[in-house]
Design an enzyme around this catalytic site. Structure first.
Site, PDB file in Angstrom:
ATOM      1  N   ASP A 143      26.442  32.095  -0.492  1.00  0.00           N
ATOM      2  CA  ASP A 143      25.025  31.900  -0.172  1.00  0.00           C
ATOM      3  C   ASP A 143      24.893  30.652   0.685  1.00  0.00           C
ATOM      4  OD1 ASP A 143      22.375  32.543  -0.124  1.00  0.00           O
ATOM      5  OD2 ASP A 143      22.054  32.397  -2.281  1.00  0.00           O
ATOM      6  N   ARG A 169      12.418  38.869  -3.760  1.00  0.00           N
ATOM      7  CA  ARG A 169      11.960  37.606  -4.339  1.00  0.00           C
ATOM      8  C   ARG A 169      10.475  37.694  -4.651  1.00  0.00           C
ATOM      9  NH1 ARG A 169      13.597  32.512  -4.964  1.00  0.00           N
ATOM     10  NH2 ARG A 169      15.579  32.867  -3.874  1.00  0.00           N
ATOM     11  N   HIS A 203      18.565  28.073   7.175  1.00  0.00           N
ATOM     12  CA  HIS A 203      18.288  29.179   6.250  1.00  0.00           C
ATOM     13  C   HIS A 203      18.194  30.525   6.968  1.00  0.00           C
ATOM     14  CE1 HIS A 203      16.874  31.167   2.658  1.00  0.00           C
ATOM     15  NE2 HIS A 203      15.782  31.570   3.266  1.00  0.00           N
ATOM     16  N   ASN A 227       0.820  -1.222   0.000  1.00  0.00           N
ATOM     17  CA  ASN A 227       0.000   0.000   0.000  1.00  0.00           C
ATOM     18  C   ASN A 227       0.848   1.264   0.000  1.00  0.00           C
ATOM     19  OD1 ASN A 227       1.010   0.008   2.572  1.00  0.00           O
ATOM     20  ND2 ASN A 227      -0.968   0.182   3.604  1.00  0.00           N
ATOM     21  N   LYS A 263      18.085  42.317  -2.687  1.00  0.00           N
ATOM     22  CA  LYS A 263      17.299  41.352  -3.454  1.00  0.00           C
ATOM     23  C   LYS A 263      15.835  41.390  -3.058  1.00  0.00           C
ATOM     24  CE  LYS A 263      17.212  36.874  -2.505  1.00  0.00           C
ATOM     25  NZ  LYS A 263      17.644  35.480  -2.335  1.00  0.00           N
TER      26      LYS A 263
END
Length: 310
Positions: free
Chosen positions: A215, A191, A127, A34, A189
């Site tokens: 980065d 985004r 991050h 399954n 920057k």
């Protein structure tokens, strides 16, 4: 100490165990008809200090569920403590509510890991700093700046500058620049989506310089490519790209490496880098050493923060 590895990056786990001088204990992962996973830890865990090595890399959801099952298995086997060694935490990018009716995935996954049995977390280059606080158990947060610095010190840095693609990574870039003894600059920057970014300006002197772009991770490479386009007007002497997590999806290595001004792309092995990408301008550094030393210190009850003093 007992060390297990999930399916995400067994090569790194083997390197870590070689550094520690302990065997990598076997794990059996099976899939039922399954499509459900079952995990069995095939070594004694009773009253042992268990470490589970599993970066959250593609397929992220598969590797996450496998990690949760391994944690639950260790707890059920009476492990005295279970530490998640998570060199890359993919959900760390979901660290804020920047649109209506979305989940803060980093916090949710942190809660899932603790609920499954994680007593401690060892991570590398999250991050953003606030992700550390999403966990309700102790977190040891390492970075790879020292390993990257050792690599770049081999070059003539008299005309070099470290450049952060955005202001959010500027603190890490400043620390990296101090290790190299060079100035630092940063991009401004914005985004607008997963693969659409705009860099409006560069703060700092990069004209005619040997630029080292730092980065935390490179996925599609949209940010780096946008930054390189913006740097064209500054007539930079050379470009080297450095990151901790080299995910390199959507042919990012090829698209970055085809630029003549790019001399080198450097990443670490926190995530598996396929052999076909380890050619040309790409250089992969190992972080097995610092991860193994941190694990040894955790096991012996020694200071992990002292690692950053050397």
């Amino acid at each position: 100490m007992v060390v297990f590895s999930g399916s995400a990056h067994p090569e790194l786990a083997e390197e870590i165990c070689a550094e520690l001088g302990v065997p990598l204990s076997p794990t059996r992962v099976t899939r039922f008809a399954n499509d459900c996973l079952e995990v069995q830890l095939q070594a004694n865990c009773r009253e042992r200090d268990v470490f589970v090595v599993q970066p959250l890399v593609p397929p992220v959801q598969e590797n996450l569920v496998e990690l949760l099952l391994m944690l639950d298995a260790a707890r059920g086997a009476s492990a005295s403590r279970t530490t998640v060694v998570m060199p890359h935490f993919a959900y760390a990018r979901s660290d804020k509510k920047d649109a209506p009716r979305i989940s803060i995935g980093a916090r949710l996954v942190a809660d899932l890991l603790v609920t499954a049995g994680a007593g401690r977390v060892l991570a590398m280059t999250l991050h953003s700093p606030q992700v550390h606080g999403f966990f309700s158990v102790p977190v040891d947060h390492l970075h790879a700046l020292h390993e990257l610095a050792v690599h770049f010190r081999r070059y003539d840095l008299s005309n070099a500058v470290v450049l952060s693609p955005d202001l959010g990574n500027a603190k890490a870039a400043s620390a990296f620049a101090r290790l190299l003894g060079v100035p630092v600059a940063a991009g401004a920057k914005q985004r607008f989506g997963d693969d659409r970014v705009v860099i409006s300006s560069v703060i700092g002197d990069v004209r005619g310089k040997d630029v080292i772009v730092l980065d935390d991770e490179i996925a599609k490479g949209s940010t780096v490519i946008e930054l390189m386009d913006h740097l064209a007007e500054f007539d930079v002497a050379s470009l080297r790209i450095a990151c901790t997590h080299g995910l390199f999806s959507d042919k990012a290595v090829e698209r970055i490496g085809e630029r003549d001004e790019v001399l080198e792309i450097v990443c670490t092995n926190t995530v598996p880098v396929p052999e076909e990408k380890r050619s040309g301008k790409l250089k992969v550094l190992s972080v097995a050493g610092p991860l193994a030393e941190a694990m040894r210190r955790i096991h012996n009850g020694e200071s992990v923060s002292a690692l950053f003093e050397h």
